[in-house]
Write an enzyme that holds these catalytic residues in place. Structure first.
Site, PDB file in Angstrom:
ATOM      1  N   LYS A 172      13.959 -11.289   2.658  1.00  0.00           N
ATOM      2  CA  LYS A 172      13.900  -9.825   2.756  1.00  0.00           C
ATOM      3  C   LYS A 172      13.116  -9.411   4.003  1.00  0.00           C
ATOM      4  O   LYS A 172      11.888  -9.487   4.029  1.00  0.00           O
ATOM      5  CB  LYS A 172      13.235  -9.197   1.524  1.00  0.00           C
ATOM      6  N   GLY A 225       2.363 -10.470   5.603  1.00  0.00           N
ATOM      7  CA  GLY A 225       2.139  -9.023   5.580  1.00  0.00           C
ATOM      8  C   GLY A 225       0.698  -8.722   5.241  1.00  0.00           C
ATOM      9  O   GLY A 225      -0.200  -9.533   5.513  1.00  0.00           O
ATOM     10  N   SER A 226       0.480  -7.566   4.626  1.00  0.00           N
ATOM     11  CA  SER A 226      -0.896  -7.130   4.388  1.00  0.00           C
ATOM     12  C   SER A 226      -1.513  -7.853   3.187  1.00  0.00           C
ATOM     13  O   SER A 226      -0.808  -8.320   2.285  1.00  0.00           O
ATOM     14  CB  SER A 226      -0.921  -5.619   4.148  1.00  0.00           C
ATOM     15  N   THR A 227      -2.823  -7.900   3.176  1.00  0.00           N
ATOM     16  CA  THR A 227      -3.541  -8.550   2.079  1.00  0.00           C
ATOM     17  C   THR A 227      -3.286  -7.811   0.761  1.00  0.00           C
ATOM     18  O   THR A 227      -3.123  -8.439  -0.291  1.00  0.00           O
ATOM     19  CB  THR A 227      -5.049  -8.608   2.409  1.00  0.00           C
ATOM     20  N   GLY A 230      -0.011  -8.854  -0.491  1.00  0.00           N
ATOM     21  CA  GLY A 230      -0.150 -10.257  -0.909  1.00  0.00           C
ATOM     22  C   GLY A 230      -0.671 -10.366  -2.332  1.00  0.00           C
ATOM     23  O   GLY A 230      -0.175 -11.153  -3.143  1.00  0.00           O
ATOM     24  N   GLU A 247       0.661 -15.455   4.180  1.00  0.00           N
ATOM     25  CA  GLU A 247       0.106 -15.333   5.524  1.00  0.00           C
ATOM     26  C   GLU A 247      -0.235 -13.871   5.684  1.00  0.00           C
ATOM     27  O   GLU A 247       0.650 -13.028   5.860  1.00  0.00           O
ATOM     28  CB  GLU A 247       1.152 -15.824   6.536  1.00  0.00           C
ATOM     29  N   CYS A 281      -1.089 -10.450  13.400  1.00  0.00           N
ATOM     30  CA  CYS A 281      -2.119 -10.873  12.452  1.00  0.00           C
ATOM     31  C   CYS A 281      -3.194 -11.705  13.154  1.00  0.00           C
ATOM     32  O   CYS A 281      -4.346 -11.691  12.754  1.00  0.00           O
ATOM     33  CB  CYS A 281      -1.485 -11.648  11.313  1.00  0.00           C
ATOM     34  N   GLU A 382      -8.536  -4.465   9.365  1.00  0.00           N
ATOM     35  CA  GLU A 382      -7.448  -4.751  10.298  1.00  0.00           C
ATOM     36  C   GLU A 382      -6.812  -3.433  10.744  1.00  0.00           C
ATOM     37  O   GLU A 382      -6.201  -2.734   9.946  1.00  0.00           O
ATOM     38  CB  GLU A 382      -6.402  -5.638   9.607  1.00  0.00           C
TER      39      GLU A 382
HETATM   40  P1  NAD Z   1       3.254  -4.658   3.954  1.00  0.00           P
HETATM   41  O1  NAD Z   1       2.477  -5.824   3.555  1.00  0.00           O
HETATM   42  O2  NAD Z   1       3.367  -3.529   2.993  1.00  0.00           O
HETATM   43  O3  NAD Z   1       4.768  -5.065   4.326  1.00  0.00           O
HETATM   44  C1  NAD Z   1       5.172  -6.359   4.704  1.00  0.00           C
HETATM   45  C2  NAD Z   1       6.454  -6.727   3.968  1.00  0.00           C
HETATM   46  O4  NAD Z   1       6.201  -6.712   2.561  1.00  0.00           O
HETATM   47  C3  NAD Z   1       7.612  -5.759   4.189  1.00  0.00           C
HETATM   48  O5  NAD Z   1       8.829  -6.487   4.230  1.00  0.00           O
HETATM   49  C4  NAD Z   1       7.572  -4.894   2.943  1.00  0.00           C
HETATM   50  O6  NAD Z   1       8.831  -4.332   2.629  1.00  0.00           O
HETATM   51  C5  NAD Z   1       7.171  -5.912   1.898  1.00  0.00           C
HETATM   52  N1  NAD Z   1       6.561  -5.366   0.680  1.00  0.00           N
HETATM   53  C6  NAD Z   1       5.852  -4.222   0.537  1.00  0.00           C
HETATM   54  N2  NAD Z   1       5.495  -4.066  -0.752  1.00  0.00           N
HETATM   55  C7  NAD Z   1       5.972  -5.130  -1.442  1.00  0.00           C
HETATM   56  C8  NAD Z   1       5.904  -5.547  -2.799  1.00  0.00           C
HETATM   57  N3  NAD Z   1       5.293  -4.818  -3.739  1.00  0.00           N
HETATM   58  N4  NAD Z   1       6.493  -6.711  -3.152  1.00  0.00           N
HETATM   59  C9  NAD Z   1       7.125  -7.464  -2.226  1.00  0.00           C
HETATM   60  N5  NAD Z   1       7.228  -7.114  -0.937  1.00  0.00           N
HETATM   61  C10 NAD Z   1       6.648  -5.969  -0.527  1.00  0.00           C
HETATM   62  O7  NAD Z   1       2.698  -4.143   5.322  1.00  0.00           O
HETATM   63  P2  NAD Z   1       2.864  -2.690   5.958  1.00  0.00           P
HETATM   64  O8  NAD Z   1       2.614  -1.608   4.958  1.00  0.00           O
HETATM   65  O9  NAD Z   1       4.160  -2.665   6.640  1.00  0.00           O
HETATM   66  O10 NAD Z   1       1.662  -2.700   6.993  1.00  0.00           O
HETATM   67  C11 NAD Z   1       0.349  -2.334   6.547  1.00  0.00           C
HETATM   68  C12 NAD Z   1      -0.696  -3.185   7.169  1.00  0.00           C
HETATM   69  O11 NAD Z   1      -0.469  -4.564   6.840  1.00  0.00           O
HETATM   70  C13 NAD Z   1      -0.695  -3.221   8.695  1.00  0.00           C
HETATM   71  O12 NAD Z   1      -1.291  -2.118   9.251  1.00  0.00           O
HETATM   72  C14 NAD Z   1      -1.426  -4.495   8.931  1.00  0.00           C
HETATM   73  O13 NAD Z   1      -2.794  -4.312   8.784  1.00  0.00           O
HETATM   74  C15 NAD Z   1      -0.920  -5.404   7.848  1.00  0.00           C
HETATM   75  N6  NAD Z   1       0.210  -6.246   8.329  1.00  0.00           N
HETATM   76  C16 NAD Z   1      -0.039  -7.542   8.586  1.00  0.00           C
HETATM   77  C17 NAD Z   1       0.984  -8.341   9.075  1.00  0.00           C
HETATM   78  C18 NAD Z   1       0.772  -9.771   9.394  1.00  0.00           C
HETATM   79  O14 NAD Z   1       1.496 -10.318  10.220  1.00  0.00           O
HETATM   80  N7  NAD Z   1      -0.156 -10.443   8.747  1.00  0.00           N
HETATM   81  C19 NAD Z   1       2.241  -7.814   9.298  1.00  0.00           C
HETATM   82  C20 NAD Z   1       2.482  -6.483   8.989  1.00  0.00           C
HETATM   83  C21 NAD Z   1       1.447  -5.717   8.495  1.00  0.00           C
END
Ligand code: NAD
Length: 488
Positions: A172, A225-227, A230, A247, A281, A382
């Protein structure tokens, strides 16, 4: 333009018919309408992947590898097209998409294509009379969720090892940057990937992402993605005790000592934070300067930051593009106020560029902030933008305490000519990756991942193959004398 989901080797609409526009962050115009997957689509993709799994996992590993090698060739043949698409959808400057994102993506598929038939089990020297060996078996259907900051590269980091190890994939991509992943879907089919082995489903995180994380037939979920998300994924995975790999975010410490080559450190530190607009990240978002060199370093660093050419990603001269969305830009700009509220000093940037030609985009100037304390929010949270927080230190122990003074632990760097200090820091930094006299190097052979709130598990290299397999131990009685346990 309309784009569909990729399920069972075919492009199809979402069962609900729902779509979402994906925008060009340069001017917020619509690039395409993209189908958004729901639970039903995830179910269909998982069923297709489960059907494909027996044949795919039993295929000769070299044959699986050959498909990934072919995919790498196809990516290189379409390099210009893919680089342009990635730049349009994400805002990456074209110079970076061309020289980094696309070549690194091809290199990743090629590395794991070559790895497929070289990753092997072991023979264990157990007691006499027994042969004991291990099999490295694929997990089954794996779910993968990636963010918007490096969609092309991150899909390769996740899909390549999973496929090389014999798993089938439900991927996804982020809802706001789905285009390059869908372009890869097309190339997968062209490379000869059997139907159902790879399924690519753009969709909302809370809907499609959540459905992947909860799905009872998905054996593992790998997430970047975000903590905060996660944590949600860990909870959602509990139903069938999925294997989880995370990650997450980072707050990279980039430490410059007073014996460093300042020219190299200034150039490298700017790259550490301003590459990809700081949306990484592993960004070096905390710049730790020795007191003795802080003023000179900052003067030169700020002059460099102010000179960075911010502009349309498709312009070959552009060195920094827009952030990914207006909403994200507001979040980043909010941290300028947060810095000021806690007594921080804005040294450069912190504004939307004055250039009228960028007025409809998600742009922000390269921003440098000096924080009062390493406990301030801008030194702990972050920001995920072209926003660097400067802190100073008096000696090595002070530097180490500040560097390790966050809950994150993904990447960190240091600049010094002192070999003993360099290795001591590499050992002592609470971080999954350390760069010495460099920053932000990645390679498909080198493990990538974090500690603490930055997550667990490793991408790339042999470690990634271990993450996507489970070990089976097989015992064979060759000529062992078994005691009569129940003499009668
Ligand atoms: P996010 O973690 O919400 O999104 C990352 C991915 O997770 C996207 O594909 C999103 O659709 C998916 N996602 C969101 N909610 C989900 C859930 N409940 N279950 C499964 N998948 C889900 O990140 P964001 O809101 O796009 O960004 C917010 C903050 O996260 C950023 O400002 C940054 O601090 C951090 N971030 C970190 C990374 C990284 O590479 N570590 C990447 C993007 C964002």
């Amino acid at each position: 333009m309309r784009h569909q989901l990729f399920i069972d080797g075919r492009f199809v609409d979402a069962a609900s018919g729902e779509t979402l526009p994906t925008l060009n962050p340069h001017d917020n115009s619509t690039l395409a309408e993209v189908a958004m997957a729901g639970r039903e689509d995830v179910d269909r993709a998982v069923a297709a992947a489960a059907r494909a799994f027996p044949a795919w996992s039993r295929m000769a590993a070299a044959d699986r590898g050959r498909i990934l090698l072919k995919l790498a060739d196809l990516i290189e043949a379409k390099a210009d097209e893919l680089a342009r698409l990635e730049s349009l959808d994400t805002g990456h400057p074209l110079r970076d998409s061309r020289t980094l994102d696309v070549p690194r993506t091809a290199a990743c598929y090629r590395y794991f294509g070559g790895m497929a038939d070289k990753f092997q089990g072991e023979t264990i020297p157990v007691e006499a009379g027994f042969l004991n060996y291990t099999l490295r078996e694929p997990l089954g259907v794996v779910g993968q969720v990636v963010p918007w900051n490096f969609p092309l590269m991150f899909t390769s980091w996740k899909m390549a090892p999973a496929l090389a190890a014999g798993n089938c994939v439900v991927m996804k991509p982020a809802e706001i940057t789905p285009l390059s992943a869908l372009a890869i879907a097309e190339l997968m089919a062209e490379a000869g990937m059997p139907d159902g082995v790879v399924n690519i489903l753009p969709g909302l995180g809370a809907v499609a992402g959540q459905a992947v994380a909860e799905h009872p037939q998905i054996a593992k979920i790998a997430f970047t993605g975000s903590t905060a998300t996660g944590r949600r994924i860990v909870q959602a995975s509990a139903g069938n005790l999925k294997k989880v790999q995370l990650e997450l975010g980072g707050k990279g410490a980039n430490v410059v000592f007073d014996d460093a080559d300042l020219g190299a450190a200034i150039n490298g530190s700017a790259w550490a934070i301003f590459h990809n607009q700081g949306q990484a990240c592993i960004a070096g978002s905390r710049l730790l300067l020795h007191e003795r060199i802080a003023d000179e370093f900052l003067d030169r660093f700020v002059a460099l930051a102010r000179s960075i050419r911010v502009g349309n990603p498709l312009d070959a001269a552009t060195e920094m593009g827009p952030l990914t969305s207006l909403q994200h830009r507001e979040r980043v700009l909010g941290y300028v106020d947060i810095a000021r509220e806690q007594g921080g000093e804005l040294i450069a940037g912190g504004r939307v560029p004055a250039d009228a030609s960028l007025g409809r985009g998600c742009y922000i100037e390269p921003t440098v902030v000096r924080a009062k304390s390493f406990r301030d929010r801008v030194a702990q949270e972050e920001v995920f933008g072209p926003f660097v927080t400067v802190l100073t230190f008096a000696d090595d122990d002070d530097a180490l305490a500040i560097a390790n003074g966050t809950d994150y632990g993904l990447g960190g760097g240091l600049w010094t000519r002192d070999l003993r200090r360099a290795h001591r820091f590499a050992r002592e930094m609470a971080s999954g990756m350390v760069w010495i006299n460099s920053y932000k190097r990645v390679n498909p052979g080198s493990p990538f991942g974090g500690v603490g709130q930055s997550g667990y598990g490793r991408e790339m290299g042999f470690d990634a193959m271990r993450e996507y397999t489970q070990v089976k131990s097989v015992w064979v009685n060759v000529d062992a004398q078994i005691p009569a346990w129940y003499p009668r």
